[in-house]
Design an enzyme around this catalytic site. Structure first.
Site, PDB file in Angstrom:
ATOM      1  N   VAL A 102      -2.712   1.405  -9.932  1.00 34.83           N
ATOM      2  CA  VAL A 102      -3.279   2.338  -8.652  1.00 34.83           C
ATOM      3  C   VAL A 102      -3.265   1.667  -7.698  1.00 34.83           C
ATOM      4  O   VAL A 102      -3.291   0.546  -7.525  1.00 34.83           O
ATOM      5  CB  VAL A 102      -4.363   2.821  -9.168  1.00 34.83           C
ATOM      6  CG1 VAL A 102      -4.596   3.717 -10.481  1.00 34.83           C
ATOM      7  CG2 VAL A 102      -5.790   2.115  -8.950  1.00 34.83           C
ATOM      8  N   SER A 103      -2.942   2.282  -6.553  1.00 34.59           N
ATOM      9  CA  SER A 103      -2.929   2.144  -5.202  1.00 34.59           C
ATOM     10  C   SER A 103      -2.032   0.754  -4.815  1.00 34.59           C
ATOM     11  O   SER A 103      -1.074   0.816  -5.345  1.00 34.59           O
ATOM     12  CB  SER A 103      -4.599   1.569  -4.736  1.00 34.59           C
ATOM     13  OG  SER A 103      -4.648   1.423  -3.324  1.00 34.59           O
ATOM     14  N   ASN A 104      -2.911  -0.403  -4.431  1.00 39.99           N
ATOM     15  CA  ASN A 104      -1.932  -1.645  -4.228  1.00 39.99           C
ATOM     16  C   ASN A 104      -1.256  -2.132  -5.403  1.00 39.99           C
ATOM     17  O   ASN A 104      -0.036  -2.308  -5.359  1.00 39.99           O
ATOM     18  CB  ASN A 104      -2.767  -2.805  -3.634  1.00 39.99           C
ATOM     19  CG  ASN A 104      -3.037  -2.719  -2.015  1.00 39.99           C
ATOM     20  OD1 ASN A 104      -2.500  -1.594  -1.530  1.00 39.99           O
ATOM     21  ND2 ASN A 104      -3.730  -3.447  -1.783  1.00 39.99           N
TER      22      ASN A 104
END
Length: 704
Positions: free
Chosen positions: A296-298
């Site tokens: 998720v995210s980065n």
């Protein structure tokens, strides 16, 4: 033929095409990857006293508000640090508060056994990428449930700037419960805290060292240079993501691909066929192993970049949530939600929109319609400071209007209209500003993209502990001993804060600082204005290009941003992306939406990417445990796990992936009402026409 089989055949053909004549008659052997540095540590966790997923805490221990402690707080042991790191990293991304879905829709015990303890082996090592001397941590977890006859692997690069356990509760949990090997990397970020006064830094196991030995990170200062810096700026820290001079994000995709290679290496150490003469046949390989790039995210952005760079067929499919992806700008397509405005100014870089949020959001927090209803706004954002920020913006001609109300409304309008930040994000942006999210990202990434060091003190900002009045002070030794386990890798974190060295009076905590030019406590406005100028490459007031050293630095930063841009070419791999419409950290008009459009432009009908936009979902599920937020938002985490299930079934069984769509969730509405299945409709195999997300006539069309 399903895409997993296609990917396997592709991998086989690629491997075959690179074999020499001798290789064709000699099967490939397991070899230690050349990118590894030093030894590979190995531990077995029995699933009773300790385990891979919960560090022995179990589901109830992860949910407990009381963190695990240390026997000797000044000298915690490696396993104690690991346990606390897993506890903190899990809870940083997953809402464990009762009623929010933990233990019902997700959690170690859901779909598992008992309290969710998973036995297995864990391997940890340093690695590096060609052309870089900065060490990166890589880890592989192999649960006892791993079946070498049906091997699978999931990538778990850390979210945010977190360390090696940063994806333990996301890709880690799903993969381990599925019986897959999970391969992690900190992507060249992680704690990596170098105390410049004492020269202490973290070893790979989290313990502190002042000796000349491998550590997560030390700034590139020799002893005389460090002494000079300490004399001028005592008690400061250098941090790996910000100060390694490496722009690690440019290599995140390579880090993920190398983590997959590391996974195959350790799997064949355990399961490969021994042939004698210290040779092992590589019986688990890309041809027979299902590999899903995830996180998720980065971490999600890193896995997307890995799929784009995957020339060898290591990855079969992609399933990510809220990815930090910086799509290559393409003016050939637009974005439109419902009958709303046509957005052509999409695909701004992370640093571009984040420096805008850092500069304008403190004023926008006080806008009528936001000021009194945004959750926790009054707790984190004093109105007087917001008024000072508005005054500072107005004095530079950056907002119009008379008085705070008009100026704040103008600041909010700039963010929503000029920067295409969705109105759905307005209610959560104030709490993020109060937590210094945009400020910390702006400072860290400007340093990373510009490849600057701690001694450059970009825009007069540094990192240090601060006291109750905001003055710099030494970090408490107990807190420093625990940094590996408590830090999220991007200050402010674990007692280390953003300090404005040029603040009026003395170096001061950024949020409490007075700018010398305004003479008012305005959250270090002039430092944030400096970061905005570097991101834009021009004076925010005049629009004129920067000159001299500032221009050179802005050009280096621009080059650093270019190096992290995503191409949109997933090489035909099947991929699913889930994102919350209310994401107030990674605005969807600059991340998931334009990546979907760019991919369609690049791959056309060959594209295997599907995009699911979830209503009433935001970036940090952990915030859902707070009043005012819990009633309004549902856990995106639940849909991330659905995305992984969909990809697994598609690759393993040939099940069709659902069309791109808006998922219409129903908020709880009350803290006393626990989430139920009715709140969380599934990603539909055949969504209603009114819910379909489409790319047509060079436009990404999103239903309201």
């Amino acid at each position: 033929m399903n895409r997993f089989l296609q990917g396997s055949l592709l991998a086989a053909s690629v491997i075959a095409s690179t074999l020499t004549v001798a290789d064709e008659v000699r099967p490939p052997f397991n070899q230690r990857p050349a990118f590894l540095l030093g030894e590979v540590s190995q531990h077995y966790y029995d699933g009773i006293t300790d385990d891979l997923l919960t560090a022995g805490l179990g589901a109830s221990g992860l949910a407990s508000p009381t963190p695990p402690g240390f026997v000797e707080p000044l000298q915690p042991g490696p396993q104690e640090l690991r346990r606390l790191a897993i506890y903190n990293n899990y809870r940083a991304l997953v809402d464990t508060v009762p009623g929010g879905g933990y233990g019902v829709f997700f959690g170690p015990q859901v779909g598992g056994s008992g309290s969710g303890l998973i036995p297995g082996h864990e391997y940890v090592a340093y690695m590096t990428v060609p052309g870089s001397e900065v060490s990166v941590t890589v880890m592989a977890q192999v649960p006892d449930s791993f079946d070498p006859r049906r091997p699978c692997m999931v990538t778990a690069p850390s979210s945010g700037s977190r360390g090696i356990y940063g994806a333990i509760g996301t890709a880690g949990e799903w993969g381990l419960k599925k019986g897959c090997a999970v391969v992690y990397t900190d992507k060249g970020t992680g704690t990596g805290a170098h105390n410049l006064a004492s020269n202490a830094a973290q070893r790979i196991d989290g313990t502190l060292s002042q000796a000349d030995e491998p550590v997560l990170f030390r700034a590139g200062l020799n002893d005389p240079a460090r002494a000079d810096f300490n004399a001028a700026w005592p008690d400061r820290f250098a941090w790996k993501h910000a100060h390694s001079r490496a722009n690690p994000e440019a290599d995140w995709g390579r880090h993920v691909l190398q983590s997959v290679e590391f996974g195959f290496y350790v799997l064949n150490r355990r399961f490969g066929r021994e042939l004698g003469n210290n040779q092992t046949l590589m019986t688990i390989n890309p041809r027979n192993t299902l590999v899903i790039a995830s996180s998720v995210s980065n971490g999600g952005g890193a896995s997307v970049r890995a799929a784009e760079l995957d020339e060898r067929g290591l990855i079969d499919g992609v399933a990510v949530s809220e990815p930090n992806v910086n799509p290559r700008p393409d003016s050939g397509f637009t974005i439109r939600q419902g009958d709303g405005p046509v957005i052509s100014g999409h695909s701004r870089s992370l640093l571009d929109y984040t420096t805008a949020l850092a500069l304008y959001q403190g004023c926008a927090n006080q806008a009528p319609g936001i000021r009194d209803i945004a959750p926790l706004n009054g707790v984190f954002n004093p109105p007087a400071v917001g008024a000072n920020i508005c005054s500072a913006l107005a004095s530079r001609g950056l907002v119009s209007g008379v008085g705070t109300d008009e100026q704040a409304a103008a600041a909010l309008r700039i963010l929503n209209e000029d920067f295409a930040i969705q109105p759905e994000q307005n209610l959560l942006a104030p709490v993020h500003f109060g937590l210094s999210v945009a400020q910390s990202i702006a400072m860290t990434y400007a340093n990373a993209y510009g490849r600057t060091g701690v001694d450059d003190r970009l825009c007069g900002l540094s990192l240090a502990a601060t006291d109750a009045l905001g003055a710099v002070t030494p970090l408490d030794p107990v807190r420093e001993a625990a940094l590996f386990a408590t830090s999220n890798g991007i200050p402010p974190t674990a007692g280390v804060n953003l300090v404005y060295d040029a603040a009026a009076g003395q170096p001061t905590l950024l949020a409490a600082s007075t700018s010398p030019g305004t003479g008012l406590p305005d959250h270090g406005f002039e430092a944030l204005l400096c970061l905005r100028a570097l991101a834009a490459g021009q004076d925010p007031q005049t629009g004129e290009p920067l000159q001299g050293e500032a221009a050179d630095l802005a050009q280096r930063i621009a080059a650093g941003i270019d190096a992290v841009r995503a191409s949109g070419n997933l090489r035909g791999k099947p991929a699913v992306v889930v994102t919350g419409r209310a994401d107030a950290i990674l605005p969807i008009n600059h991340t998931s939406r334009p990546y979907f459009g760019l991919n369609r432009r690049v791959e056309g009908e060959a594209s295997g990417l599907y995009y699911y936009e979830v209503l009433n979902a935001q970036h940090l599920d952990v915030l859902n445990g707070f009043p005012g937020i819990a009633e309004r938002y549902i856990p995106l985490h639940h849909y991330y796990f659905q995305a992984l299930d969909l990809m697994y079934d598609h690759l393993r069984h040939g099940t069709a992936l659902p069309p791109s769509q808006v998922v219409r969730t129903v908020p709880r509405g009350s803290l006393t009402t626990p989430l139920a299945a009715a709140n969380l409709p599934a990603i539909a195999a055949t969504p209603a026409t009114a819910d379909l997300i489409e790319f047509a006539d060079n436009q990404v069309r999103i239903p309201d």
